[in-house]
Structure formats: C-alpha cells, structure tokens
Design a protein around this motif. Structure first.
Motif, PDB file in Angstrom:
ATOM      1  N   UNK A   1       1.152  -0.938  -0.161  1.00 29.32           N
ATOM      2  CA  UNK A   1      -0.058  -0.217   0.131  1.00 29.32           C
ATOM      3  C   UNK A   1       0.832   1.201   0.174  1.00 29.32           C
ATOM      4  N   UNK A   2      -0.286   2.421   0.092  1.00 29.91           N
ATOM      5  CA  UNK A   2       1.066   3.488   0.047  1.00 29.91           C
ATOM      6  C   UNK A   2       2.305   3.556   0.732  1.00 29.91           C
ATOM      7  N   UNK A   3       2.208   2.903   2.005  1.00 23.50           N
ATOM      8  CA  UNK A   3       2.926   3.510   2.861  1.00 23.50           C
ATOM      9  C   UNK A   3       4.355   2.486   2.308  1.00 23.50           C
ATOM     10  N   UNK A   4       3.981   1.738   1.669  1.00 20.03           N
ATOM     11  CA  UNK A   4       5.003   0.799   1.388  1.00 20.03           C
ATOM     12  C   UNK A   4       5.651   1.718  -0.161  1.00 20.03           C
ATOM     13  N   UNK A   5       5.343   2.964  -0.744  1.00 16.11           N
ATOM     14  CA  UNK A   5       5.907   3.699  -1.985  1.00 16.11           C
ATOM     15  C   UNK A   5       6.194   4.526  -1.527  1.00 16.11           C
ATOM     16  N   UNK A   6       6.782   5.702  -2.277  1.00 18.23           N
ATOM     17  CA  UNK A   6       6.544   6.992  -2.528  1.00 18.23           C
ATOM     18  C   UNK A   6       6.972   6.977  -4.086  1.00 18.23           C
ATOM     19  N   UNK A   7       6.548   7.944  -4.503  1.00 18.44           N
ATOM     20  CA  UNK A   7       6.509   9.072  -5.777  1.00 18.44           C
ATOM     21  C   UNK A   7       7.649  10.077  -6.032  1.00 18.44           C
TER      22      UNK A   7
ATOM     23  N   UNK B   1      20.426  13.198 -13.572  1.00 16.80           N
ATOM     24  CA  UNK B   1      19.860  12.342 -13.499  1.00 16.80           C
ATOM     25  C   UNK B   1      18.304  13.394 -14.897  1.00 16.80           C
ATOM     26  N   UNK B   2      18.048  12.128 -15.466  1.00 19.18           N
ATOM     27  CA  UNK B   2      16.711  12.665 -16.924  1.00 19.18           C
ATOM     28  C   UNK B   2      15.557  12.573 -15.827  1.00 19.18           C
ATOM     29  N   UNK B   3      14.665  13.260 -16.244  1.00 22.39           N
ATOM     30  CA  UNK B   3      12.991  13.303 -15.884  1.00 22.39           C
ATOM     31  C   UNK B   3      12.747  11.605 -15.131  1.00 22.39           C
ATOM     32  N   UNK B   4      11.260  11.552 -14.522  1.00 22.87           N
ATOM     33  CA  UNK B   4      10.920  10.707 -13.911  1.00 22.87           C
ATOM     34  C   UNK B   4      10.004  10.690 -13.032  1.00 22.87           C
ATOM     35  N   UNK B   5       9.198  10.210 -13.225  1.00 18.75           N
ATOM     36  CA  UNK B   5       7.991   9.826 -12.470  1.00 18.75           C
ATOM     37  C   UNK B   5       7.796   8.029 -12.282  1.00 18.75           C
ATOM     38  N   UNK B   6       8.538   8.241 -11.161  1.00 20.27           N
ATOM     39  CA  UNK B   6       8.143   6.129 -10.254  1.00 20.27           C
ATOM     40  C   UNK B   6       7.565   6.635  -9.078  1.00 20.27           C
ATOM     41  N   UNK B   7       7.242   4.971  -9.689  1.00 16.73           N
ATOM     42  CA  UNK B   7       6.579   4.671  -8.243  1.00 16.73           C
ATOM     43  C   UNK B   7       7.939   3.556  -8.039  1.00 16.73           C
ATOM     44  N   UNK B   8       8.834   4.312  -6.469  1.00 14.11           N
ATOM     45  CA  UNK B   8       9.997   3.284  -5.655  1.00 14.11           C
ATOM     46  C   UNK B   8       9.196   3.022  -5.001  1.00 14.11           C
ATOM     47  N   UNK B   9       9.356   1.049  -4.552  1.00 15.52           N
ATOM     48  CA  UNK B   9       9.338   0.696  -3.520  1.00 15.52           C
ATOM     49  C   UNK B   9       9.935   0.986  -2.841  1.00 15.52           C
ATOM     50  N   UNK B  10       9.773   1.575  -1.701  1.00 12.64           N
ATOM     51  CA  UNK B  10      11.127   1.942  -1.257  1.00 12.64           C
ATOM     52  C   UNK B  10      11.074   0.648   0.888  1.00 12.64           C
ATOM     53  N   UNK B  11       9.862   0.436   0.633  1.00 10.41           N
ATOM     54  CA  UNK B  11       9.532  -0.726   2.105  1.00 10.41           C
ATOM     55  C   UNK B  11      10.426  -1.853   1.658  1.00 10.41           C
ATOM     56  N   UNK B  12      10.594  -2.445   0.993  1.00 12.13           N
ATOM     57  CA  UNK B  12      10.627  -3.725   0.287  1.00 12.13           C
ATOM     58  C   UNK B  12      12.846  -3.859  -0.336  1.00 12.13           C
TER      59      UNK B  12
END
Length: 226
Positions: free
Chosen positions: A45-51, A87-98
C-alpha cells in the motif's frame, strides 16, 4: 432410443481422458511458466512506496491513482526528482518498503504503455556495483520492450495490458523476466548491497516529449527459505 449403463459411460469418459491427456499436457507446457512456489506475497500500500517526480511540480501533476490504476507521466523538459540530481526526468513508483540485500524477490504487476512513449525505462531493479546503478532496466524504444538497449523482449508493447514478473535471486546473481507468463530473459546480476523495485517512466537519451505508463495489481513477493 439407446440407453447406456454407468459402466459404459465410465468407459467412454476414461477413453476421452486418455485421448485428451497429451493435448492438455502440451497446452500446459506452452502456457504460463512463472515459478511462484515458495513465494509469499507481502502487503503493498502507500506506506510501502513513494513517488519520485520532478521536484518543482506537485505530485498530482505527474501521478494519479484512480480505480486501482497507477498512472505515471513525465515530459522530456521536466526537472530531475531532486535539486541536486543530474539524472533525466522521471515519475516512478519507488518501492522503498522492501529494500533487500539477499534472498529471492519477485515484482509482479500489469503494465500498459500508450503509443508514442519512447526511450524510457518503465521498470527497474535499482542497485548494483559501480560503475552500474541498476541490476535491471526494462525500456521502451519505438514500441519495443527491451532489456536496456537490447535484446528486444516484446516487439510491440503499445496500447495493451501485459503481465510482468521480475525475479531477482541475489545470491545466484540472476534476474529473470516473464511477460504474460513466458520467460523472456535470464540475465546476470550486477552486484550491489541494496536493491529495490521501481516502475513508472524514467527518461533515457532521445526520449519522446511525453512519456507515460500505467500499472495495476502491483505485488512484491519473497521466497521463503527452506
């Protein structure tokens, strides 16, 4: 009117099964081949990733989550995700919780890339030994889904949902990519002491003006130790 005993019907069904068995086995051999035995699905869920998005625009101008679909978009003229990044532009879902440094991990999701999005990374396994920054990048160039700049994994990925499974075995230094249940790539790892999954759009050289990808049913799994 003909009547058949239960023994006759049983014999008929057994005959049909013996006839169909080779066909069924062959169909299974051609079907999905994602090894999931021993993997445990983890909460997501949202607590496991940031944008990660251009630092100078609000999140809702580059990312949305509506009706279970994550939509990420970015422009070639956008800023990096931090003021100090080169770095180049990005919009990524970064899964930081795992984040992980050992074991066998799996990323699973359904992805969608609209026509025109090109020269962009849509999924990566972040982390590697220098001079590399990533263990895996899946990129789209003119409609072809590729492992970095080659080989081509799927020649026409535009405008259709596809199922993606990425399995990273840290100790074996191997990464596997499955598309719609079929193994498309097995590549060597690139070392590193910490890894994480990302998906979205991360511009590469000669990128299109507008880049977009959509994701649903994102799932992270880990293989249990025997």
């Amino acid at each position: 009117m003909a009547y058949y005993s239960s023994f006759q019907l049983l014999g008929f069904f057994c005959l049909m099964i013996s006839f169909l068995q080779p066909i069924l086995l062959q169909a299974l051999a051609w079907g999905p081949d994602v090894p999931t035995q021993g993997f445990v699905s983890l909460p997501f869920n949202r607590s496991y990733y940031h944008i990660q998005k251009p630092y100078d625009v609000p999140e809702d101008q580059r990312y949305s989550f509506v009706d279970g679909i994550h939509k990420c978009w970015v422009y070639s003229t956008d800023k990096p995700h931090t003021t100090t990044s080169q770095t180049m532009p990005r919009t990524e879902i970064a899964i930081q919780g795992y984040n992980y440094s050992s074991g066998v991990w799996e990323f699973e999701a359904y992805g969608y890339v609209p026509y025109g999005t090109s020269s962009v990374c849509i999924m990566q396994v972040f982390g590697a030994s220098a001079p590399h920054a990533t263990t895996l990048m899946l990129r789209v160039y003119n409609g072809s889904l590729m492992y970095y700049t080659g080989p081509v994994l799927v020649p026409n990925i535009y405008d259709k949902w596809f199922k993606l499974n990425v399995i990273h075995d840290v100790e074996a230094a191997k990464v596997k990519v499955y598309i719609d249940g079929c193994l498309k790539l097995e590549a060597d790892g690139r070392g590193g002491t910490s890894h994480a999954f990302k998906c979205g759009v991360y511009a590469q050289h000669n990128d299109s003006l507008y880049m977009e990808s959509r994701w649903k049913h994102i799932q992270v799994s880990r293989k249990c130790r025997p």
